[in-house]
Design a protein around this motif. Structure first.
Motif, mmCIF file in Angstrom:
data_model
loop_
_atom_site.group_PDB
_atom_site.id
_atom_site.type_symbol
_atom_site.label_atom_id
_atom_site.label_comp_id
_atom_site.label_asym_id
_atom_site.label_seq_id
_atom_site.Cartn_x
_atom_site.Cartn_y
_atom_site.Cartn_z
ATOM 1 N N VAL A 91 -7.246 0.170 2.976
ATOM 2 C CA VAL A 91 -8.133 -0.828 3.750
ATOM 3 C C VAL A 91 -7.251 -2.051 4.031
ATOM 4 O O VAL A 91 -6.096 -2.151 3.126
ATOM 5 C CB VAL A 91 -9.440 -1.298 3.005
ATOM 6 C CG1 VAL A 91 -10.231 -0.092 2.738
ATOM 7 C CG2 VAL A 91 -8.905 -1.871 1.567
ATOM 8 N N PRO A 92 -7.405 -2.836 4.936
ATOM 9 C CA PRO A 92 -6.492 -4.157 5.199
ATOM 10 C C PRO A 92 -6.353 -5.054 3.791
ATOM 11 O O PRO A 92 -5.247 -5.371 3.689
ATOM 12 C CB PRO A 92 -7.263 -4.874 6.296
ATOM 13 C CG PRO A 92 -7.853 -3.813 7.107
ATOM 14 C CD PRO A 92 -8.533 -2.829 5.918
ATOM 15 N N LEU A 93 -7.255 -5.068 3.126
ATOM 16 C CA LEU A 93 -6.995 -5.908 1.936
ATOM 17 C C LEU A 93 -6.189 -5.269 0.956
ATOM 18 O O LEU A 93 -5.516 -5.925 0.152
ATOM 19 C CB LEU A 93 -8.415 -6.296 1.066
ATOM 20 C CG LEU A 93 -9.098 -7.347 1.778
ATOM 21 C CD1 LEU A 93 -10.556 -7.470 0.899
ATOM 22 C CD2 LEU A 93 -8.521 -8.775 1.748
ATOM 23 N N GLY A 94 -5.991 -3.939 0.961
ATOM 24 C CA GLY A 94 -4.901 -3.327 0.364
ATOM 25 C C GLY A 94 -3.723 -3.308 0.508
ATOM 26 O O GLY A 94 -2.712 -3.522 -0.119
ATOM 27 N N GLN A 95 -3.627 -3.469 1.763
ATOM 28 C CA GLN A 95 -2.189 -4.023 2.522
ATOM 29 C C GLN A 95 -1.780 -5.172 2.151
ATOM 30 O O GLN A 95 -0.431 -5.381 1.687
ATOM 31 C CB GLN A 95 -2.378 -3.718 3.969
ATOM 32 C CG GLN A 95 -0.856 -3.777 4.775
ATOM 33 C CD GLN A 95 -1.403 -3.772 6.386
ATOM 34 O OE1 GLN A 95 -2.356 -3.148 6.747
ATOM 35 N NE2 GLN A 95 -0.307 -3.936 7.366
ATOM 36 N N LEU A 99 1.590 -6.011 -0.468
ATOM 37 C CA LEU A 99 2.951 -6.966 -0.034
ATOM 38 C C LEU A 99 2.777 -8.033 -1.108
ATOM 39 O O LEU A 99 3.911 -8.349 -1.749
ATOM 40 C CB LEU A 99 2.425 -7.599 1.385
ATOM 41 C CG LEU A 99 3.693 -8.202 1.938
ATOM 42 C CD1 LEU A 99 4.914 -7.494 2.138
ATOM 43 C CD2 LEU A 99 3.187 -8.907 3.049
ATOM 44 N N GLN A 100 1.704 -8.565 -1.658
ATOM 45 C CA GLN A 100 1.938 -9.823 -2.919
ATOM 46 C C GLN A 100 2.374 -9.164 -4.122
ATOM 47 O O GLN A 100 3.289 -9.880 -4.534
ATOM 48 C CB GLN A 100 0.574 -10.241 -2.855
ATOM 49 C CG GLN A 100 0.098 -11.100 -1.573
ATOM 50 C CD GLN A 100 -1.225 -11.768 -1.941
ATOM 51 O OE1 GLN A 100 -1.356 -13.092 -2.124
ATOM 52 N NE2 GLN A 100 -2.420 -11.104 -1.561
ATOM 53 N N VAL A 101 1.963 -7.802 -4.461
ATOM 54 C CA VAL A 101 2.165 -7.462 -5.823
ATOM 55 C C VAL A 101 3.988 -7.122 -5.671
ATOM 56 O O VAL A 101 4.596 -7.444 -6.766
ATOM 57 C CB VAL A 101 1.423 -6.237 -6.089
ATOM 58 C CG1 VAL A 101 1.892 -5.646 -7.619
ATOM 59 C CG2 VAL A 101 0.103 -6.893 -6.591
ATOM 60 N N ALA A 133 -10.685 -0.316 -4.778
ATOM 61 C CA ALA A 133 -9.285 -0.268 -5.426
ATOM 62 C C ALA A 133 -9.261 0.801 -6.492
ATOM 63 O O ALA A 133 -8.045 1.036 -6.979
ATOM 64 C CB ALA A 133 -8.772 -1.550 -5.943
ATOM 65 N N ARG A 134 -10.434 1.501 -6.899
ATOM 66 C CA ARG A 134 -10.361 2.452 -7.897
ATOM 67 C C ARG A 134 -9.485 3.623 -7.776
ATOM 68 O O ARG A 134 -9.701 4.064 -6.692
ATOM 69 C CB ARG A 134 -11.593 2.678 -8.393
ATOM 70 C CG ARG A 134 -12.444 1.721 -8.930
ATOM 71 C CD ARG A 134 -11.971 1.118 -10.176
ATOM 72 N NE ARG A 134 -12.794 -0.074 -10.780
ATOM 73 C CZ ARG A 134 -12.984 -1.298 -10.380
ATOM 74 N NH1 ARG A 134 -11.961 -1.634 -9.262
ATOM 75 N NH2 ARG A 134 -13.852 -2.056 -10.814
ATOM 76 N N GLY A 135 -8.608 4.004 -8.679
ATOM 77 C CA GLY A 135 -7.852 5.244 -8.671
ATOM 78 C C GLY A 135 -6.665 5.203 -7.927
ATOM 79 O O GLY A 135 -5.858 5.920 -8.123
ATOM 80 N N SER A 136 -6.513 4.135 -7.029
ATOM 81 C CA SER A 136 -5.260 3.721 -6.300
ATOM 82 C C SER A 136 -4.448 2.692 -7.015
ATOM 83 O O SER A 136 -3.292 2.481 -7.366
ATOM 84 C CB SER A 136 -5.422 3.784 -4.844
ATOM 85 O OG SER A 136 -6.269 2.829 -4.343
ATOM 86 N N PHE A 137 -5.130 1.460 -6.777
ATOM 87 C CA PHE A 137 -4.459 0.203 -7.336
ATOM 88 C C PHE A 137 -4.658 0.121 -8.641
ATOM 89 O O PHE A 137 -3.974 -0.415 -9.475
ATOM 90 C CB PHE A 137 -5.045 -1.075 -6.309
ATOM 91 C CG PHE A 137 -4.368 -1.232 -4.988
ATOM 92 C CD1 PHE A 137 -3.400 -1.955 -4.755
ATOM 93 C CD2 PHE A 137 -4.796 -0.399 -3.947
ATOM 94 C CE1 PHE A 137 -2.849 -2.047 -3.561
ATOM 95 C CE2 PHE A 137 -4.424 -0.236 -2.622
ATOM 96 C CZ PHE A 137 -3.331 -1.275 -2.291
ATOM 97 N N VAL A 138 -6.129 0.249 -9.240
ATOM 98 C CA VAL A 138 -6.470 0.036 -10.372
ATOM 99 C C VAL A 138 -6.989 1.403 -10.801
ATOM 100 O O VAL A 138 -7.981 2.011 -10.352
ATOM 101 C CB VAL A 138 -7.554 -0.857 -10.405
ATOM 102 C CG1 VAL A 138 -7.827 -1.064 -12.047
ATOM 103 C CG2 VAL A 138 -7.004 -2.131 -9.871
ATOM 104 N N PRO A 139 -6.402 2.067 -12.121
ATOM 105 C CA PRO A 139 -6.960 3.241 -12.704
ATOM 106 C C PRO A 139 -8.427 2.918 -13.134
ATOM 107 O O PRO A 139 -8.731 1.994 -13.577
ATOM 108 C CB PRO A 139 -6.167 3.625 -13.887
ATOM 109 C CG PRO A 139 -4.858 2.703 -13.610
ATOM 110 C CD PRO A 139 -5.261 1.555 -12.870
#
Length: 198
Positions: A91-95, A99-101, A133-139
């Motif tokens: 999703v756009p917020l993931g994008q 970038l920030q991280v 964000a679960r599973g991709s950004f945050v386990p």
């Protein structure tokens, strides 16, 4: 980000980043992957690796880092500054969060300062606590029972009796599993978070 990458010396590019197993050069190359590879190559890689996104990323990034110099990465970032990820990828917020991280993944090991914009950190912190964000950004399970408080931002997130306090940037990196910031955090939930990350 393009300006940052094109100023880095070869010794800096081959420094290990905060992104486990990746050099600074590989992290930079990763940022170009979506428009170079596209969903037709990214999705099969994710499926091939049993939906383990990080393993799929590692495979794709190794190839890309060999093909692109730092100058070419900077050029790609400029040419594709308005690129929008396909919704089925992230999703756009993931994008924005990615970038920030990854910017901090590059800067912190090199001793470089890169201040994040509070108005951009806030939606990323909210995103990292969301189901998207679960599973991709945050386990799954990492954030269970924890409440996060950003001391430099007007932000509190998560549910639980155990608290984790710190600057927004440190929380952003902790939520995405960067152990280097754990000593910058305080609160009754830090020990639990440390155990889950390390």
């Amino acid at each position: 980000m393009a300006e940052l990458i094109e100023t880095l010396k070869p010794s800096q590019l081959y420094t290990m980043s905060l992104c486990e197993g990746w050099t600074v050069h590989e992290v930079a190359a990763h940022l170009c992957a979506p428009w170079i590879f596209g969903a037709r190559r990214i999705v099969p890689a994710i499926v091939r690796h049993g939906f383990r996104v990080h393993r799929a990323n590692a495979e794709l990034v190794r190839d890309l880092a060999v093909d692109l110099s730092a100058e070419e990465i900077a050029q790609q970032l400029r040419l594709n500054a308005d690129f929008i990820f396909p919704p089925r990828i992230v999703v756009p917020l993931g994008q924005l969060t990615d970038l920030q991280v990854h910017g901090q993944d590059i800067c912190r090991p090199l001793g470089l300062t890169r201040d994040l914009v509070p108005e951009r950190m806030l939606p990323s912190l909210e995103f990292l606590l969301s189901p998207k964000a679960r599973g991709s950004f945050v386990p799954r399970g990492r954030l269970d029972g924890l409440r996060f408080i950003a001391e430099d931002l007007d932000w509190v997130g998560g549910q639980g009796l155990l608290t984790v306090r710190g600057r927004g940037e440190a929380l952003l990196l902790a939520l995405t599993g960067r152990p280097v910031v754990l000593d910058e955090l305080t609160g009754s939930g830090v020990a639990a978070l440390r155990a889950r990350i390390t």
